[in-house]
Motif scaffolding. Structure first.
Motif, PDB file in Angstrom:
ATOM      1  N   THR A   2      28.013  39.663 -11.761  1.00 62.31           N
ATOM      2  CA  THR A   2      26.718  38.987 -11.782  1.00 62.31           C
ATOM      3  C   THR A   2      25.638  39.903 -11.248  1.00 62.31           C
ATOM      4  O   THR A   2      25.913  40.939 -10.655  1.00 62.31           O
ATOM      5  CB  THR A   2      26.762  37.703 -10.937  1.00 62.31           C
ATOM      6  OG1 THR A   2      27.009  38.082  -9.591  1.00 62.31           O
ATOM      7  CG2 THR A   2      27.800  36.741 -11.433  1.00 62.31           C
ATOM      8  N   VAL A   3      24.420  39.489 -11.415  1.00 63.38           N
ATOM      9  CA  VAL A   3      23.283  40.293 -10.983  1.00 63.38           C
ATOM     10  C   VAL A   3      22.878  39.923  -9.561  1.00 63.38           C
ATOM     11  O   VAL A   3      21.884  40.372  -9.051  1.00 63.38           O
ATOM     12  CB  VAL A   3      22.104  40.109 -11.973  1.00 63.38           C
ATOM     13  CG1 VAL A   3      20.940  40.978 -11.606  1.00 63.38           C
ATOM     14  CG2 VAL A   3      22.546  40.411 -13.385  1.00 63.38           C
ATOM     15  N   HIS A  43      20.067  40.986 -20.523  1.00 66.21           N
ATOM     16  CA  HIS A  43      21.257  40.628 -19.745  1.00 66.21           C
ATOM     17  C   HIS A  43      22.168  41.846 -19.583  1.00 66.21           C
ATOM     18  O   HIS A  43      22.640  42.151 -18.482  1.00 66.21           O
ATOM     19  CB  HIS A  43      22.011  39.479 -20.420  1.00 66.21           C
ATOM     20  CG  HIS A  43      23.343  39.214 -19.805  1.00 66.21           C
ATOM     21  ND1 HIS A  43      23.491  38.563 -18.606  1.00 66.21           N
ATOM     22  CD2 HIS A  43      24.597  39.542 -20.213  1.00 66.21           C
ATOM     23  CE1 HIS A  43      24.785  38.495 -18.304  1.00 66.21           C
ATOM     24  NE2 HIS A  43      25.461  39.091 -19.261  1.00 66.21           N
ATOM     25  N   GLU A  47      23.165  43.887 -16.063  1.00 63.74           N
ATOM     26  CA  GLU A  47      24.564  44.105 -15.674  1.00 63.74           C
ATOM     27  C   GLU A  47      24.848  45.596 -15.459  1.00 63.74           C
ATOM     28  O   GLU A  47      25.518  45.973 -14.499  1.00 63.74           O
ATOM     29  CB  GLU A  47      25.512  43.549 -16.743  1.00 63.74           C
ATOM     30  CG  GLU A  47      25.511  42.037 -16.841  1.00 63.74           C
ATOM     31  CD  GLU A  47      26.175  41.362 -15.639  1.00 63.74           C
ATOM     32  OE1 GLU A  47      27.100  41.945 -15.046  1.00 63.74           O
ATOM     33  OE2 GLU A  47      25.752  40.243 -15.308  1.00 63.74           O
ATOM     34  N   LEU A 105      30.178  44.765 -22.779  1.00 65.42           N
ATOM     35  CA  LEU A 105      28.748  44.482 -22.735  1.00 65.42           C
ATOM     36  C   LEU A 105      28.022  44.837 -24.032  1.00 65.42           C
ATOM     37  O   LEU A 105      26.793  44.758 -24.086  1.00 65.42           O
ATOM     38  CB  LEU A 105      28.098  45.239 -21.566  1.00 65.42           C
ATOM     39  CG  LEU A 105      28.502  44.783 -20.169  1.00 65.42           C
ATOM     40  CD1 LEU A 105      27.849  45.664 -19.115  1.00 65.42           C
ATOM     41  CD2 LEU A 105      28.140  43.327 -19.954  1.00 65.42           C
TER      42      LEU A 105
END
Length: 121
Positions: A2-3, A43, A47, A105
């Motif tokens: 997660t960020v 997103h 990441e 990703l």
């Protein structure tokens, strides 16, 4: 991943803010698949920024370059970003993703995704 781990490395917050700020600008002018692609690119970049916060300078530089490519609108005309610019950013981001060994990703374009079956009511 997660960020939530923002601030875990030099420049991490700055890069994430750049991505978020650019995405906010894109939200005002894009809709549908183009907006979805922009959201997915943002997103992915967030990441990558977090994942490489403590990585080598080369890896961080690769991510920083991908962020800047996404944020800088070289091909833009006015306030709107043309679809081909997002496609170019997608290629750059995906290249970085593969170089960093993070195929999870990869950002697929709409035409790369398998067609969803249509529902008949």
């Amino acid at each position: 991943m997660t960020v939530e781990g923002r601030g875990s490395g030099p420049g991490t917050d700055v890069l994430i803010r750049k991505v978020d700020s650019h995405l906010a600008t894109l939200r005002s002018g894009l809709h549908g698949p183009e907006l979805q692609l922009a959201e997915e690119l943002a997103h992915c970049l967030r990441e990558l920024v977090v994942a490489t916060a403590h990585a080598s300078a080369a890896d961080r530089g690769l991510v920083r370059a991908a962020v800047h490519y996404f944020v800088l609108r070289r091909e833009s005309r006015g306030k709107l970003l043309p679809v081909r610019s997002l496609a170019a950013a997608q290629r750059v981001v995906n290249k970085a993703v593969l170089q960093l060994g993070r195929p999870d990703l990869l950002v697929e374009s709409r035409r790369d995704r398998p067609a969803r079956p249509t529902r008949v009511h």
